[in-house]
Write a protein that holds these residues in place. Structure first.
Motif, PDB file in Angstrom:
ATOM      1  N   GLY A  83       0.813  -1.212   0.000  1.00 23.57           N
ATOM      2  CA  GLY A  83       0.000   0.000   0.000  1.00 23.57           C
ATOM      3  C   GLY A  83       0.840   1.252   0.000  1.00 23.57           C
ATOM      4  N   TYR A  84       1.922   1.234   0.760  1.00 19.60           N
ATOM      5  CA  TYR A  84       2.847   2.374   0.790  1.00 19.60           C
ATOM      6  C   TYR A  84       3.472   2.578  -0.584  1.00 19.60           C
ATOM      7  CZ  TYR A  84       6.799   5.325   2.197  1.00 19.60           C
ATOM      8  OH  TYR A  84       7.713   6.360   2.310  1.00 19.60           O
ATOM      9  N   LYS A  90       1.298   6.367  -6.955  1.00 19.24           N
ATOM     10  CA  LYS A  90       0.112   7.172  -7.238  1.00 19.24           C
ATOM     11  C   LYS A  90       0.429   8.658  -7.098  1.00 19.24           C
ATOM     12  CE  LYS A  90      -4.446   7.956  -7.557  1.00 19.24           C
ATOM     13  NZ  LYS A  90      -5.197   7.777  -8.819  1.00 19.24           N
ATOM     14  N   GLY A  91       1.127   9.014  -6.020  1.00 18.80           N
ATOM     15  CA  GLY A  91       1.476  10.412  -5.786  1.00 18.80           C
ATOM     16  C   GLY A  91       2.399  10.977  -6.850  1.00 18.80           C
ATOM     17  N   LYS A 112      -2.823  12.911   1.641  1.00 19.13           N
ATOM     18  CA  LYS A 112      -3.476  11.742   2.216  1.00 19.13           C
ATOM     19  C   LYS A 112      -3.998  10.820   1.119  1.00 19.13           C
ATOM     20  CE  LYS A 112      -4.740  13.702   6.677  1.00 19.13           C
ATOM     21  NZ  LYS A 112      -5.827  13.909   7.668  1.00 19.13           N
ATOM     22  N   TYR A 113      -3.953   9.535   1.415  1.00 17.82           N
ATOM     23  CA  TYR A 113      -4.423   8.511   0.500  1.00 17.82           C
ATOM     24  C   TYR A 113      -5.527   7.710   1.182  1.00 17.82           C
ATOM     25  CZ  TYR A 113      -0.144   9.717  -1.907  1.00 17.82           C
ATOM     26  OH  TYR A 113       0.848  10.413  -2.553  1.00 17.82           O
ATOM     27  N   LYS A 118      -8.793   4.019   5.572  1.00 16.04           N
ATOM     28  CA  LYS A 118      -8.267   5.195   6.262  1.00 16.04           C
ATOM     29  C   LYS A 118      -7.904   6.283   5.266  1.00 16.04           C
ATOM     30  CE  LYS A 118      -5.910   2.079   9.525  1.00 16.04           C
ATOM     31  NZ  LYS A 118      -6.795   2.262  10.697  1.00 16.04           N
ATOM     32  N   GLU A 119      -7.947   7.530   5.721  1.00 22.02           N
ATOM     33  CA  GLU A 119      -7.347   8.653   5.001  1.00 22.02           C
ATOM     34  C   GLU A 119      -6.016   8.916   5.684  1.00 22.02           C
ATOM     35  OE1 GLU A 119      -8.236  10.595   2.421  1.00 22.02           O
ATOM     36  OE2 GLU A 119     -10.158   9.620   1.968  1.00 22.02           O
ATOM     37  N   ILE A 120      -4.923   8.589   5.020  1.00 23.94           N
ATOM     38  CA  ILE A 120      -3.657   8.510   5.743  1.00 23.94           C
ATOM     39  C   ILE A 120      -2.491   8.964   4.869  1.00 23.94           C
ATOM     40  CG2 ILE A 120      -3.207   6.104   5.066  1.00 23.94           C
ATOM     41  CD1 ILE A 120      -2.375   5.646   8.026  1.00 23.94           C
TER      42      ILE A 120
END
Length: 240
Positions: A83-84, A90-91, A112-113, A118-120
């Motif tokens: 995910g990281y 993505k960023g 935030k993703y 979560k929004e994290i």
């Protein structure tokens, strides 16, 4: 509760459990295919992903629906490592072309993703979900890839629950036996600034930084070597 309601509850629970398992399995399968397609020799084809973002967007949408308990440690860790790395990609893609992740203000600590329910931020994934929950696992630092060339290289595979320990071990060994990552010169060894920023992760139990590096090296470092740090290379890890 009537028998009918009880049966309905059981059937619903089974359905939800199967749906969760399918989503999680599907995420790992699709992530593995994605990395295999767009990663080569530790670099990412951001230009190709930018031109055809459907695969990445599908993965990101799927990751929103997955919520894994930290008690299932291997699945939890594998999910958040992937995910990281996917969130970093993505960023970058959203701002591509660029020369460095640092070209984007707040890339690690503000943006935030929506992932795992979560929004994290990226920093929160690394520090609150992984390092804080598994403080003895310093090998995270060799698999979380920040999009800079100074980071250990991204691999063309997803991290999977069943193979996670072997993958963590392999990537840590590769990094710490790489002369560009551990630089020996005379009576001095220069390490990545990762070891400076997260020194406490590597010196648990009274170990020195050299002690930690030697856990994974074929040719052990002299314990008397003076330790320094070389500047981090934030140049984008892109395939050109």
């Amino acid at each position: 509760m009537t028998i009918k309601k009880t049966l309905t509850t059981i059937v619903l629970a089974i359905f939800m459990s199967q749906s969760w398992a399918q989503n999680t399995s599907g995420f790992f399968t699709k992530a593995d295919a994605f990395f295999d397609t767009y990663v080569k020799n530790g670099r990412v084809a951001y230009n190709k992903i930018k031109a055809n973002p459907d695969g990445l967007n599908e993965l990101v949408d799927l990751a929103k629906t997955i919520n894994i308990s930290k008690s299932d440690a291997n699945t939890y860790q594998a999910f958040w490592i992937n995910g990281y790395n996917l969130s970093v990609i993505k960023g970058i893609v959203e701002h591509y072309p660029l020369k460095s992740p640092l070209d984007v203000s707040g890339f690690f600590d503000k943006t935030k993703y929506n992932i795992g329910g979560k929004e994290i931020t990226l920093n929160d994934i690394e520090n609150k979900l992984l390092r804080a929950n598994f403080p003895e696992e310093a090998r995270f630092h060799f698999v979380l890839v920040c999009a800079g060339l100074g980071c250990p290289p991204i691999i063309a595979d997803a991290y999977l629950p069943d193979t996670l320990d072997a993958q963590l071990q392999q990537q840590t060994k590769l990094a710490l036996n790489d002369p560009n990552f551990v630089r020996i010169k005379g009576k001095r060894v220069n390490l990545s600034q990762i070891f400076e920023w997260y020194k406490g992760d590597f010196t648990q139990g009274g170990k020195s930084l050299v002690d930690y590096v030697n856990l994974y090296r074929k040719e052990k470092l002299d314990a008397k070597l003076k330790v320094g740090y070389y500047p981090y290379d934030w140049t984008l890890n892109e395939i050109k």
